[in-house]
Scaffold this active site. Structure first.
Site, PDB file in Angstrom:
ATOM      1  N   LYS A  79       7.679 -14.442   3.364  1.00  5.87           N
ATOM      2  CA  LYS A  79       7.665 -12.902   3.740  1.00  5.87           C
ATOM      3  C   LYS A  79       7.602 -12.877   5.280  1.00  5.87           C
ATOM      4  O   LYS A  79       7.026 -13.691   5.754  1.00  5.87           O
ATOM      5  CB  LYS A  79       6.531 -12.273   2.887  1.00  5.87           C
ATOM      6  CG  LYS A  79       6.545 -10.789   3.098  1.00  5.87           C
ATOM      7  CD  LYS A  79       5.230 -10.369   2.334  1.00  5.87           C
ATOM      8  CE  LYS A  79       5.245  -8.798   2.222  1.00  5.87           C
ATOM      9  NZ  LYS A  79       4.011  -8.366   1.329  1.00  5.87           N
ATOM     10  N   SER A 154       5.361  -4.779  -2.046  1.00  3.95           N
ATOM     11  CA  SER A 154       6.096  -4.744  -1.073  1.00  3.95           C
ATOM     12  C   SER A 154       6.844  -6.275  -0.637  1.00  3.95           C
ATOM     13  O   SER A 154       7.725  -6.383   0.344  1.00  3.95           O
ATOM     14  CB  SER A 154       5.262  -4.547   0.578  1.00  3.95           C
ATOM     15  OG  SER A 154       4.235  -5.709   0.581  1.00  3.95           O
ATOM     16  N   SER A 178       1.241  -6.115  -4.070  1.00  2.00           N
ATOM     17  CA  SER A 178       2.348  -6.531  -3.294  1.00  2.00           C
ATOM     18  C   SER A 178       3.044  -7.826  -3.905  1.00  2.00           C
ATOM     19  O   SER A 178       4.012  -8.095  -3.488  1.00  2.00           O
ATOM     20  CB  SER A 178       2.241  -6.238  -2.019  1.00  2.00           C
ATOM     21  OG  SER A 178       2.356  -4.946  -1.518  1.00  2.00           O
TER      22      SER A 178
END
Lengths: 500, 103
Positions: A79, A154, A178
């Site tokens: 990420k 997310s 997330s």
């Protein structure tokens, strides 16, 4: 089967047995990425050159008879809020555009040390604030199961990358759901570890009392393999526990639910009208499988967590964020709008650099911490958090695991919730109590919705602190019944998995 | 709960965020909705469904004490890299607009 479609464990076995090379695996993943990325936009950076070099280095070690480690030659996606030396880390924000971290985060260090090969940095909601990856400042990401829908957030880019076969493994971060919610929307395994299991050194902070890094994978063995690598003590993160970590993968062969007590949550009944019927059907079916495997289904009550967790979270997380994001001031790195006065430098840089959702959360956080409102909001929320921790503790006196939906609905359509923050926040109602209580939880794909374009539906299991082995045990048993998580049917036909 | 444009501007000021004219309307609307949602807590307390009497706020994790590392000096090797990322630097300093008036 093409190499990209293998599990991480299969890649490692094949590379170590010299059935194929790490370079061949990387090339296969790279061509998969190049074929699908125009449609999915899951990445913010592709580290093709770095990956090729690393893969060649792994192949050299294999040729010399040196063990490159437990993730030998496995492509991994990070990420974009995690630092990888020399590769931009933007957090999907204009304010960090072009910033290149001068160091590796702890998880990047551990992955490189285990022989993993970095394939790229994944798209996300700006600073991990969002549930759809639509709040990326650069572009949204498509759900590989239906490109008109969001991948969740997310960590939506990480989830889409694994679901599409870019790489068998990815890391995400989970502050309120997330990792688990995108895992649910993309049909994967996603694990949010106990607070303090994985070091956050080199993770850009959102809400420090809640953030945790965790793995995405398409098999339970892979999930355990990656967790075993990243779960390590680290003196540079004061919240990272020094306790011994077990090998998470080894016990899975003997996984069993016999005699385990799995709890359903009483309050879910009253919430049925706000949960998609397909989500409830998949949860029920998964619990039936648990029962058939010898688990006893019991009931626990989590009234505070399910009714008040959401407002509690959306007070505390923005409060912490407003403080953490104060560092982005245009002085030391990132975007800087030069002005004649220091105050104007701050105002203009932050005004231009942050997107709408980040601004909303900074404002909310500043408001709840401001003079005259602190007791009514922040302090009240911290008391609610204490109650939530206590009620989970009590519940785990009566069960080994708690089962809940991961999210109230399957993946929603792009654009559907962008102008309605409170409804978007509802996507986290079942996941955020876990962060507030500092617990570990896992989302697995329990099944698919009916219809022409089936969508994956996740089921969430929650364990007591340090209960990751218990979660993986349950997931391994259910994987034998449900099959491993499939690669989404995109582009060239793919085999394997329990595609609907 | 009613939120005015002035409230939003005040909080934005505290947060050191410049808010453009076109951002104000959605911010007021969203902010009002978010604070309205937070009112769930105060309403539940008034109705007696949420009792926080005698409850300590959560401040620290009750896990084992945080580990203390040895107090040894460590040389950071990244100083030049860090300074290289500065929008404006002079030698080993970050440059900001002047904050003190000259006499």
């Amino acid at each position: 089967m093409e190499l990209f479609a293998l599990s991480a464990a299969e890649m490692v076995r094949g590379i170590k047995a010299k059935d194929f090379s790490a370079s061949e695996v990387f090339a296969s993943c790279l061509s998969r990425i190049e074929a699908l990325e125009p449609e999915l936009s899951a990445l913010l950076a592709l580290t093709a050159g770095m990956g090729r070099e690393e893969a060649a280095r792994i192949d050299g070690m294999i040729a010399r008879g040196t063990d490159p480690g437990p993730l030998a030659g496995v492509p991994v996606v990070l990420k974009d809020n995690m630092c990888l030396r020399g590769v931009p880390a933007t957090c999907a924000s204009r304010i960090l555009e072009g910033w290149i971290p001068p160091y590796d985060g702890k998880v990047a260090e551990l992955l490189a040390g285990a022989g993993a090969v970095f394939a790229g940095k994944a798209n996300m909601d700006e600073f991990a604030m969002g549930s759809s990856t639509e709040f990326s400042a650069f572009h949204p990401t498509s759900n590989p199961w239906d490109t008109g829908r969001v991948p969740g957030g997310s960590s939506g880019g990480s989830a889409a990358a694994v679901a599409a076969g870019y790489a068998p493994l990815a890391l995400g971060s989970d502050t309120g759901g997330s990792i688990r919610q995108p895992a649910s929307y993309c049909g994967l395994y996603g694990l949010k570890p106990t607070y303090g299991l994985v070091s956050r050194w080199g993770l850009v902070a959102f809400a420090s009392s809640l953030d945790q890094i965790g793995p995405f994978a398409r098999t339970v063995e892979d999930l355990a393999l990656l967790l075993s690598v990243i779960a390590a003590p680290d003196a540079r993160d004061g919240t990272c526990s020094p306790r011994e970590r077990p090998d998470y993968a080894a016990p899975l062969a003997a996984a069993s639910l016999r005699g385990k007590r799995i709890a359903v949550v009483k309050e879910l009944d009253a919430m049925r009208s706000s949960v998609d019927p397909e989500v409830l059907r998949v949860l029920e079916n998964t619990l039936n499988l648990c029962r058939e495997e010898g688990a006893e289904i019991v009931e626990v009550s989590l009234p505070v967590s399910l009714e008040f967790g959401l407002p509690c979270y959306y007070i505390l997380a923005p409060a912490e964020a407003s403080s953490n994001l104060a560092r982005f001031d245009g002085v030391r790195y990132g975007l800087s709008c030069r002005e004649d006065s220091l105050l104007d430098l701050y105002l203009t840089t932050r005004g231009a650099g942050f997107g709408a959702e980040v601004k909303r959360r900074i404002l909310t956080g500043t408001y709840v911490l401001s003079s005259g409102y602190y007791d009514a909001y922040y302090l009240t929320a911290q008391k609610v958090r204490s109650l939530m921790k206590a009620e989970f503790r009590k519940a785990f006196g009566r069960c080994d695991l708690i089962a809940l939906p991961t999210a109230p609905t399957p993946a929603f359509k792009k654009g559907e919730l962008v102008d309605d923050p409170v409804r978007m926040y509802l996507a986290d109602v079942f996941t955020l109590p876990v962060n507030l209580a500092e617990l570990p939880a896992l989302s697995l794909n329990g099944g698919f919705t009916g219809g022409k374009k089936p969508l994956p539906v996740g089921v969430q299991f929650i364990a007591p602190q340090w209960g990751e082995p218990e979660l993986l045990n349950a997931a391994a048993v259910l994987e034998r019944r449900l099959g491993k998580a499939p690669i989404a049917p995109l582009g060239a036909a793919t085999e394997g998995g329990n595609a609907p | 709960m009613t939120i005015s444009e002035k409230d939003v501007r005040h909080v934005a000021d505290l947060a050191r965020l410049r808010v453009e004219e076109k951002e104000i309307e959605p911010l007021v609307r969203h902010f009002e909705a978010i604070l309205g949602h937070f009112a769930t807590l105060s309403r539940a307390r008034e109705e007696g469904r949420l009792n926080l009497d005698g409850v300590d706020p959560f401040l620290f994790s009750e896990r084992e004490a945080p580990p203390l590392r040895e107090d040894e000096p460590v040389r950071s090797a990244v100083r030049d890299d860090v300074l290289a990322a500065a929008p404006e630097r002079k030698d080993s300093f970050f440059v900001v607009p002047r904050i003190l008036e000259e006499e």
